[in-house]
Design an enzyme around this catalytic site. Structure first.
Site, mmCIF file in Angstrom:
data_model
loop_
_atom_site.group_PDB
_atom_site.id
_atom_site.type_symbol
_atom_site.label_atom_id
_atom_site.label_comp_id
_atom_site.label_asym_id
_atom_site.label_seq_id
_atom_site.Cartn_x
_atom_site.Cartn_y
_atom_site.Cartn_z
ATOM 1 N N ASP A 1 -7.002 22.910 -8.951
ATOM 2 C CA ASP A 1 -7.301 21.832 -9.891
ATOM 3 C C ASP A 1 -6.737 22.273 -11.240
ATOM 4 O OD1 ASP A 1 -8.370 20.080 -11.761
ATOM 5 O OD2 ASP A 1 -10.306 19.929 -10.763
ATOM 6 N N ARG B 1 0.817 -1.209 0.000
ATOM 7 C CA ARG B 1 0.000 0.000 0.000
ATOM 8 C C ARG B 1 0.853 1.262 0.000
ATOM 9 N NH1 ARG B 1 -1.513 2.548 4.419
ATOM 10 N NH2 ARG B 1 -1.368 0.707 5.751
ATOM 11 N N LYS C 1 -7.695 12.036 -17.126
ATOM 12 C CA LYS C 1 -7.939 12.776 -18.358
ATOM 13 C C LYS C 1 -6.661 12.870 -19.200
ATOM 14 C CE LYS C 1 -12.000 14.719 -16.243
ATOM 15 N NZ LYS C 1 -11.968 13.950 -14.971
ATOM 16 N N TYR D 1 -16.176 21.876 -10.031
ATOM 17 C CA TYR D 1 -16.789 20.627 -10.486
ATOM 18 C C TYR D 1 -17.754 20.123 -9.404
ATOM 19 C CZ TYR D 1 -16.309 15.575 -11.729
ATOM 20 O OH TYR D 1 -16.501 14.253 -12.045
#
Length: 397
Positions: free
Chosen positions: A186, A61, A211, A114
């Site tokens: 962002d 992890r 993206k 967003y």
């Protein structure tokens, strides 16, 4: 091929940095791409080694050579001090916010955020005692008038990914830092290639790597890059939350980054040509694309950004919804779907008014967001032209 240090890579041009960062063929038996390490348990040779954590990695992890290679590549792009990897763009946002906020703090959040980010703020942060105020994205240096004694962070996005306001990030950062307030951004639209966020004063820069960084619509991923000020808190919060990513996703993202420069150049060329063409269409009232001189944020974009990517919105002249449906339903090359940044073109009708609370969004007609992919630009224009002809026919009925 010689081994490049971080300093060597920082001095290379962007496309070369994208090619070599995170690659260590001398450690991988000469293989060009870093191998994919699947694993949770990591073995130590002795109990002393276990106690002292002499291995570079202690548990799956917490990372592997695959994720380390990706972190190196993203860090080379961002120019920050540390990068953490998250399983989605939204989880990257939530991790970044949680790393710098506590109960009793006040957050200023851009009103153009967003919608899932707003949901996290309204449903999670407020439940744990963080005050959230939404602000006009074009406020610039006047954001100082919104600061309270307990304001801890300002969240920005430039441009916003639906309505494309361009924020004055340097002015916001200067005002915030005078009060020791952390600035988050962002930066998914521009990526660090077209907007070096840390260099413009951003402390925590966030990307939905789903993206453009991935570019192939087959990975969900998020990254956060921190400067020296926010490094320790980000790393600690990321570990405390148990955030981790799948090794195959890390590998796919690393592969996508290698071609990011040439892909963004292609997205930009096609998007600008189509945006300019749409400005001439009688059905279109406005094109919301910062690279256009007609855009109200064009001067800021030209001052601060190194390029524009393939996402923009259009405001149609008033037509009934059946005409919008006729336009969109039978497009051949533009898919109807969420997300963006892949090689394929997309179209999405939206109503940003429902997401606003501090500002009004009152477009003169229906709004559609377009992502211009890597298809031939003439084919894309022909597809849109046929769609607009259908729109006109339906509007006349």
């Amino acid at each position: 091929m010689r081994k490049f240090s971080a300093e060597d890579i920082a001095n290379l041009n962007k496309d070369t940095r994208l090619s070599v960062a995170g690659r260590h063929p001398e450690e991988a038996f000469g293989f060009v791409n870093p191998p994919v390490y699947h694993g949770s348990t990591i073995l130590f040779p002795t109990i002393q080694d276990l106690a002292c954590r002499t291995n570079r990695y202690g548990y799956g992890r917490r990372g592997s050579p695959t994720t380390t290679a990706l972190q190196e590549a993203v860090c080379a792009m961002e120019g920050g001090e540390a990068v953490v990897l998250c399983p989605s763009g939204l989880s990257a946002v939530s991790t970044a916010l949680l790393s710098c906020l506590k109960a009793g703090d006040h957050l200023l959040m851009t009103d153009a955020a967003y919608d899932p980010i707003r949901t996290f703020c309204n449903n999670v942060l407020t439940r744990y005692g963080v005050e959230v105020t939404y602000y006009d994205p074009v406020v610039g240096a006047d954001i100082a008038s919104l600061f309270r004694p307990n304001t801890r962070a300002v969240f920005t996005e430039a441009p916003s990914s639906l309505t494309f306001e361009v924020q004055d990030i340097p002015a916001i950062a200067e005002a915030a830092h005078e009060r020791d307030i952390i600035v988050l951004m962002d930066n998914t639209w521009a990526t660090p290639l077209y907007f070096p966020a840390h260099a413009h004063g951003v402390d925590l820069t966030i990307s939905s790597a789903t993206k453009y960084l991935c570019g192939h619509s087959d990975v969900l991923f998020g990254t956060v890059s921190a400067n020296a000020r926010c490094r320790s808190a980000l790393l600690r919060t990321h570990g405390d939350l148990g955030m981790c990513v799948a090794p195959d996703d890390a590998y796919l993202l690393l592969r996508g980054i290698r071609t990011l420069g040439v892909r963004l150049d292609a997205h930009q060329r096609s998007a600008l040509e189509i945006a300019q063409w749409l400005e001439t269409r009688p059905e279109v009232s406005r094109v919301l694309y910062p690279a256009l001189e007609s855009h109200p944020g064009h001067a800021l974009w030209k001052r601060d950004f190194n390029g524009a990517t393939g996402l923009f919105s259009i405001v149609l002249k008033p037509v009934p919804q059946k005409a919008v449906a006729a336009f969109l339903d039978n497009l051949s090359l533009f898919g109807l779907g969420y997300s963006w940044g892949g090689y394929e073109s997309l179209a999405l009708p939206f109503d940003a008014a429902q997401f606003r609370s501090a500002t009004a969004w009152t477009p003169e007609g229906p709004t559609i967001r377009l992502h211009i992919g890597l298809e031939d630009v003439q084919d894309l224009k022909a597809d849109l032209e046929q769609g607009l002809e259908r729109l006109n026919a339906a509007a006349r009925e």
